[in-house]
Motif scaffolding. Structure first.
Motif, short mmCIF file in Angstrom:
data_model
loop_
_atom_site.label_atom_id
_atom_site.label_comp_id
_atom_site.label_asym_id
_atom_site.label_seq_id
_atom_site.Cartn_x
_atom_site.Cartn_y
_atom_site.Cartn_z
N LEU A 204 -13.19 -4.66 -6.07
CA LEU A 204 -13.37 -5.59 -4.95
C LEU A 204 -13.74 -4.87 -3.64
O LEU A 204 -14.16 -5.51 -2.69
N ARG A 205 -13.53 -3.56 -3.62
CA ARG A 205 -13.89 -2.72 -2.48
C ARG A 205 -13.16 -3.09 -1.18
O ARG A 205 -13.74 -3.09 -0.09
N VAL A 206 -11.91 -3.44 -1.34
CA VAL A 206 -11.10 -3.75 -0.15
C VAL A 206 -9.93 -2.78 -0.03
O VAL A 206 -9.08 -2.94 0.84
N MET A 207 -9.89 -1.77 -0.90
CA MET A 207 -8.75 -0.85 -0.91
C MET A 207 -9.04 0.36 -0.03
O MET A 207 -10.17 0.86 0.01
N SER A 208 -7.99 0.85 0.62
CA SER A 208 -8.12 2.07 1.41
C SER A 208 -7.87 3.29 0.54
O SER A 208 -7.02 3.26 -0.34
N GLY A 221 -8.44 -1.02 4.86
CA GLY A 221 -8.12 -1.74 3.64
C GLY A 221 -6.67 -1.69 3.24
O GLY A 221 -5.83 -1.11 3.91
N MET A 222 -6.42 -2.33 2.11
CA MET A 222 -5.05 -2.45 1.63
C MET A 222 -4.70 -1.30 0.67
O MET A 222 -5.57 -0.64 0.13
N LEU B 38 -18.82 -11.58 -0.63
CA LEU B 38 -18.57 -11.49 -2.07
C LEU B 38 -19.88 -11.21 -2.82
O LEU B 38 -19.91 -10.42 -3.77
N VAL B 41 -20.76 -7.51 -2.45
CA VAL B 41 -19.99 -6.65 -3.35
C VAL B 41 -20.53 -6.75 -4.77
O VAL B 41 -20.64 -5.76 -5.50
N TYR B 57 -18.93 2.28 -0.75
CA TYR B 57 -18.95 1.14 0.15
C TYR B 57 -17.57 0.50 0.20
O TYR B 57 -17.00 0.15 -0.84
N ASN B 58 -17.03 0.36 1.40
CA ASN B 58 -15.74 -0.30 1.61
C ASN B 58 -16.00 -1.53 2.47
O ASN B 58 -16.52 -1.42 3.58
N ALA B 59 -15.66 -2.69 1.96
CA ALA B 59 -15.94 -3.95 2.66
C ALA B 59 -15.24 -4.05 4.01
O ALA B 59 -15.62 -4.86 4.86
N ASN B 60 -14.19 -3.23 4.21
CA ASN B 60 -13.48 -3.27 5.48
C ASN B 60 -14.20 -2.56 6.61
O ASN B 60 -13.91 -2.79 7.77
#
Lengths: 403, 87
Positions: A204-208, A221-222, B38, B41, B57-60
Motif C-alpha cells: 500500500l506504500r503507506v509504511m515508514s 507513514g505508519m 489509490l 499506487v 515511492y512512499n504515498a506519504n
C-alpha cells in the motif's frame, strides 16, 4: 441506563509485558519500535515494527495450549489474565450467564495462516496440523477467554480494521449500559508481524521505513505493532457493591461511517464520531481535556484528524492535548484502541499525559498541542479515544474519571 | 528503448484511467486523467511488474521520492532511469 466502569486492565505490547511496564514506557516516552525479527524479513522493504521481543510462549503456556493459541490469542490470554487478576471477579451461576467477551482483531491468527501457507505452497507439504482452523479463526481469542473464565453470556469478535477494538469496547459498553450484561471482558489483540502480514502492508506504500512520527512535519507513514489490551467493563453498582477499585468510567461511545472511500479518511466522518461520543456522554466540548489520537503518522490521517478536531472543538481545540502513542508502540491495527485506552486511563488516574514521540517539527496542518516528545502532568477529568479505520469506519470512546 | 518504455507506461496509465491509449499523451498529468492516490499506487505496482523493477515511492511523501509523478513524461523518464540502474 446503567453506568459502566472499568475494574481491570491488562496488556502486552512492545513497550512492556504489563500495564505497569507500559505506563512506565508512556511516561518515559520510550520507543518500542525496533528491527523486526522473523523468517524472511530480509525479503521485506519495511523492516521495523513494534514487536514483542524475547517472547517465549512456553513460559506461560503448555504444549496443548500452544497447539491451539495463535500468537494473537496468546497475547489476549496474557492481557486477560492481568485484567482478571486485577478485577478480582470469579464467574459462576447467574453472573457467568450475564457476562461475556467482545474483542477486536483485524487479522486474527495471521501467523498461523502465514506459517501454514508457507508449508503447503513453499515447502510443498500436503498436510497441515489439525488445529489450523480453530487456531487462525478471528473468534479464537474471544472463545478462549470465555472458556478460561467461564463467561457464558454474549461473546463475539469485531473486525473493523484499525477501529476493531474501539468498536468492540463500544459494543461491550452498550451491553453493560443497557443492562444486558453485568460484566464484559473487552479490548483487542493483533499479531500481524510476520512475513505475509507486513508484505501486504508494504504494497500500500503507506509504511515508514524509519519511524512513526505522528503530526510531525516530514512524517512518512505508519509503523505496525503487535500485542493486546484487555479490560473488564462492569456495571457501576455491581462494582461498588463489592468494593472494587474503579479505574475509570466509560461515559459514551459513537460510531460513524464515512461512506466515501476505502482508504482515504474523511473529516466529516471523524468529526461526527467525535461529537457523537461527546453527545452520548452528555459532555460539552470544553469538558474534554485530552484526546488519544488515532494519529497513525500518515500524511492523510493526521491532517484529517486535526481538521476534524478543529471543526468539533472550535476555539477549545487550542486548549486540548492530543497525543498519539502509536509513536511508541506502533499501530496494533485491530488491537490498537485497546492499548491506547491505557494512556487514557493513565491520564485520568495518574494525571500524566503520554507524549507523541519522534516529533521533529510542527506541521501547520496539524496545529494542535500533541504533547511532543515528553510526557506532561495535567489534571484531566474527561478524555476521548479516537479510532478511524480503513473502509471509513470510525469509533470514538469517551471516558471520565472514576466516580 | 525509451519509446518502448513510454508506450508501456501510457498503456498502464490508460488502463488505470479507463481511457483509450490515444487519450493519454506524454504531457498528461495523473490528475487530468482522473487517477487518485489509490490508482497511482496501483499504477506503480503495474509498472514494477511490467519492467521487473522496484520503484521507491512512499504515498506519504511523494515529493521526497526521485520518482517524479507529475506527468506521463516524468514517470517515463523515472522508469527509464530505474530500468537502467536496476538492469
Amino acid at each position: 441506563m446503567k453506568r459502566v466502569v472499568i475494574t481491570g486492565q491488562g496488556t502486552i505490547n512492545s513497550l512492556g509485558r504489563s500495564v505497569a511496564e507500559t505506563l512506565e514506557g508512556f511516561r518515559e516516552g520510550r520507543c518500542g519500535i525496533s528491527n523486526l525479527e522473523f523468517q524472511d524479513v530480509d525479503r521485506l522493504s519495511i523492516k521495523i515494527g513494534g514487536q514483542v521481543k524475547n517472547y517465549d510462549p512456553e513460559r506461560d503456556f503448555n504444549r496443548q495450549q500452544i497447539a491451539l493459541y495463535d500468537r494473537y490469542t496468546q497475547f489476549t490470554m496474557l492481557a486477560a489474565r492481568e485484567a482478571m487478576d486485577q478485577c478480582g471477579l470469579t464467574f459462576s451461576g447467574e453472573l457467568a450467564e450475564r457476562s461475556g467477551v467482545v474483542l477486536g482483531t483485524a487479522g486474527g491468527g495471521m501467523t498461523t495462516q502465514d506459517e501454514n501457507y508457507r508449508s503447503v505452497y513453499e515447502d510443498g507439504k500436503n498436510r497441515v496440523h489439525p488445529f489450523v482452523v480453530p487456531k487462525l479463526m478471528n473468534n479464537a481469542a474471544a472463545s478462549h477467554v470465555s472458556m478460561k473464565y467461564n463467561l457464558k453470556g454474549p461473546s463475539f469478535t469485531v473486525a473493523t480494521a484499525c477501529a476493531s477494538s474501539n468498536h468492540a469496547m463500544g459494543q461491550a459498553f452498550q451491553m453493560v449500559r443497557t443492562g444486558m450484561c453485568d460484566v464484559m471482558v473487552t479490548g483487542g489483540s493483533e499479531s500481524m508481524l510476520c512475513f505475509g502480514g507486513v508484505k501486504a502492508w508494504e504494497g500500500l506504500r503507506v509504511m515508514s521505513r524509519d519511524a512513526c512520527r505522528p503530526f510531525s512535519l516530514g512524517r512518512n507513514g505508519m509503523v505496525q505493532g503487535e500485542g493486546a489490551g484487555i479490560f473488564v467493563f462492569e456495571e457501576y453498582e455491581h462494582a461498588k457493591a463489592r468494593g472494587a477499585e474503579i479505574l475509570a468510567e466509560v461515559a459514551g461511545f459513537a460510531m460513524t461511517s464515512d461512506a466515501s472511500d476505502i482508504v482515504m479518511p474523511s473529516k466529516q466522518g471523524a468529526a461526527r464520531a467525535i461529537s457523537g461520543a461527546m453527545r452520548d456522554a452528555r459532555l460539552n466540548p470544553e469538558d474534554v481535556c485530552y484526546i488519544n489520537a488515532h494519529g497513525t503518522g500518515t500524511a492523510a490521517n493526521d491532517k484529517t484528524e486535526c481538521a476534524a478536531v478543529a471543526d468539533v472543538f472550535g476555539t477549545h481545540a487550542d486548549h486540548l492535548m492530543m497525543s498519539s502513542t502509536k509513536s511508541m508502540h506502533g499501530h496494533l491495527i485491530g488491537g490498537t484502541g485497546a492499548v491506547e485506552l491505557l494512556a487514557c486511563i493513565m491520564a485520568l488516574r495518574d494525571g500524566v499525559i503520554a507524549p507523541t514521540i519522534g516529533y521533529e517539527e510542527p506541521d501547520p496542518e496539524c496545529a494542535i498541542d500533541v504533547v511532543p516528545n515528553v510526557a506532561r502532568d495535567a489534571k484531566v477529568n474527561v478524555v476521548l479515544s479516537n479510532a478511524f479505520a480503513f473502509g471509513g469506519l470510525n469509533a470514538v470512546l469517551a471516558l471520565r474519571k472514576a466516580p | 528503448m525509451s519509446a518502448n518504455i513510454e508506450a508501456k507506461v501510457i498503456e498502464i496509465i490508460a488502463e488505470q484511467a479507463v481511457l483509450s491509449i490515444a487519450d493519454v499523451t506524454s504531457t498528461s498529468t495523473l490528475e487530468e486523467l482522473g487517477i487518485d492516490s489509490l490508482g497511482l499506487v496501483e499504477s506503480i505496482f503495474a509498472i514494477e511488474e511490467a519492467f521487473d523493477i522496484q520503484v521507491p515511492y512512499n504515498a506519504n511523501e511523494p515529493s521526497e521520492s526521485d520518482f517524479d509523478i507529475s506527468s506521463v513524461a516524468s514517470i517515463t523518464k523515472a522508469v527509464a532511469a530505474i530500468v537502467q540502474e536496476q538492469s
